[in-house]
Design an enzyme around this catalytic site. Sequence first.
Site, PDB file in Angstrom:
ATOM      1  N   HIS A  11      -4.624 -12.984  35.805  1.00  0.00           N
ATOM      2  CA  HIS A  11      -3.169 -13.091  35.727  1.00  0.00           C
ATOM      3  C   HIS A  11      -2.492 -12.122  36.690  1.00  0.00           C
ATOM      4  O   HIS A  11      -2.685 -10.909  36.593  1.00  0.00           O
ATOM      5  CB  HIS A  11      -2.733 -12.787  34.289  1.00  0.00           C
ATOM      6  CG  HIS A  11      -1.278 -12.998  34.034  1.00  0.00           C
ATOM      7  ND1 HIS A  11      -0.480 -12.065  33.438  1.00  0.00           N
ATOM      8  CD2 HIS A  11      -0.471 -14.056  34.312  1.00  0.00           C
ATOM      9  CE1 HIS A  11       0.740 -12.533  33.330  1.00  0.00           C
ATOM     10  NE2 HIS A  11       0.783 -13.735  33.861  1.00  0.00           N
ATOM     11  N   HIS A  53       7.083 -11.218  40.478  1.00  0.00           N
ATOM     12  CA  HIS A  53       7.339 -11.854  39.180  1.00  0.00           C
ATOM     13  C   HIS A  53       8.798 -11.784  38.751  1.00  0.00           C
ATOM     14  O   HIS A  53       9.384 -12.792  38.361  1.00  0.00           O
ATOM     15  CB  HIS A  53       6.454 -11.218  38.106  1.00  0.00           C
ATOM     16  CG  HIS A  53       6.703 -11.776  36.735  1.00  0.00           C
ATOM     17  ND1 HIS A  53       7.681 -11.296  35.898  1.00  0.00           N
ATOM     18  CD2 HIS A  53       6.115 -12.802  36.075  1.00  0.00           C
ATOM     19  CE1 HIS A  53       7.677 -11.990  34.774  1.00  0.00           C
ATOM     20  NE2 HIS A  53       6.742 -12.914  34.852  1.00  0.00           N
TER      21      HIS A  53
HETATM   22  O1  G3P Z   1       1.331 -18.821  34.571  1.00  0.00           O
HETATM   23  C1  G3P Z   1       1.058 -18.110  33.410  1.00  0.00           C
HETATM   24  C2  G3P Z   1       2.014 -16.960  33.216  1.00  0.00           C
HETATM   25  O2  G3P Z   1       2.012 -16.186  34.380  1.00  0.00           O
HETATM   26  C3  G3P Z   1       3.414 -17.417  32.917  1.00  0.00           C
HETATM   27  O3  G3P Z   1       4.279 -16.388  32.580  1.00  0.00           O
HETATM   28  O4  G3P Z   1       5.997 -14.704  32.999  1.00  0.00           O
HETATM   29  O5  G3P Z   1       3.601 -14.099  33.269  1.00  0.00           O
HETATM   30  O6  G3P Z   1       4.731 -15.575  34.919  1.00  0.00           O
HETATM   31  P1  G3P Z   1       4.665 -15.145  33.490  1.00  0.00           P
HETATM   32 MG    MG Z   2       3.100 -16.174  36.215  1.00  0.00          MG
END
Ligand code: G3P
Ligand code: MG
Length: 245
Positions: A11, A53
């Site tokens: 992630h 992000h």
């Molecule tokens: O794509 C999975 C996850 O990254 C979605 O939420 O806010 O971490 O980008 P976020």
């Molecule tokens: Mg994400």
Amino acid sequence: MLSTLPRLIGHRGAKENAPENTLASLREAARQGAAWVEVDVMLTRDRVPVLIHDDTLERTTSGTGPVPDLTLAELRRLDAGSWFDPRFAGETVPTLEDALALIRDLGLGLNLEIKPYPGQDVATAEAAIATLKRLWPAGRPLLLSSFEVPCLEVARDLAPDIPRGYLLWDPPADWAAIADRIGAATLNVDQERQTAGTVAVYRATGRPVLAYTVNDPRRANELFDWGVAGVFTDAPGRLAAALGQ
Ligand code: G3P
Ligand code: MG
């Protein structure tokens, strides 16, 4: 077509051990043995897709204010590593172009999450897809995703062959109809909201379910038992070791 999906997706790279959405984080995910990474893409003021992000710069860089207030040249002057650890001083916000080259060289699969600044859904999707078409090797595993339906509609229209994941947090009542309309290949759901029942409902649409963000191996196992195909994790190496993978 989406032929393979990994059990674990790093992630924002390997967010537990490196500053998220940086080249260092991608290298760290690969070092930990991740097969795939997920990163978030947004536009600069001069419409260059970059990995970040948040809508604003404060949390993950030395800058302040909205991301689209800065040009790429201005953004490049910011430090995107020191906030995480002084060891990462000098990391910058990468362009999508630079990130794709590295991900390609590291031999990783990619889930590119289109994360538009409010009001920039179409432009962000168009720029991300144009960059992918130019630089992502045919046949290398790739999944586009977004919470924003207009981004997924652009993806469907401009790059129908790239599989699309529909990201859900608080699903709208008509999520299933939307998933059909955008031709979603996967449903990417918030792990905290899931039960055996919700996963069963999603799976009944015939789509693999991916869950974000899972850093506890017991929770990962529970989700896998319910039929979740893969999880996004900040710690791909730690989770793989705990799961015996
Ligand atoms: O794509 C999975 C996850 O990254 C979605 O939420 O806010 O971490 O980008 P976020
Ligand atoms: Mg994400």
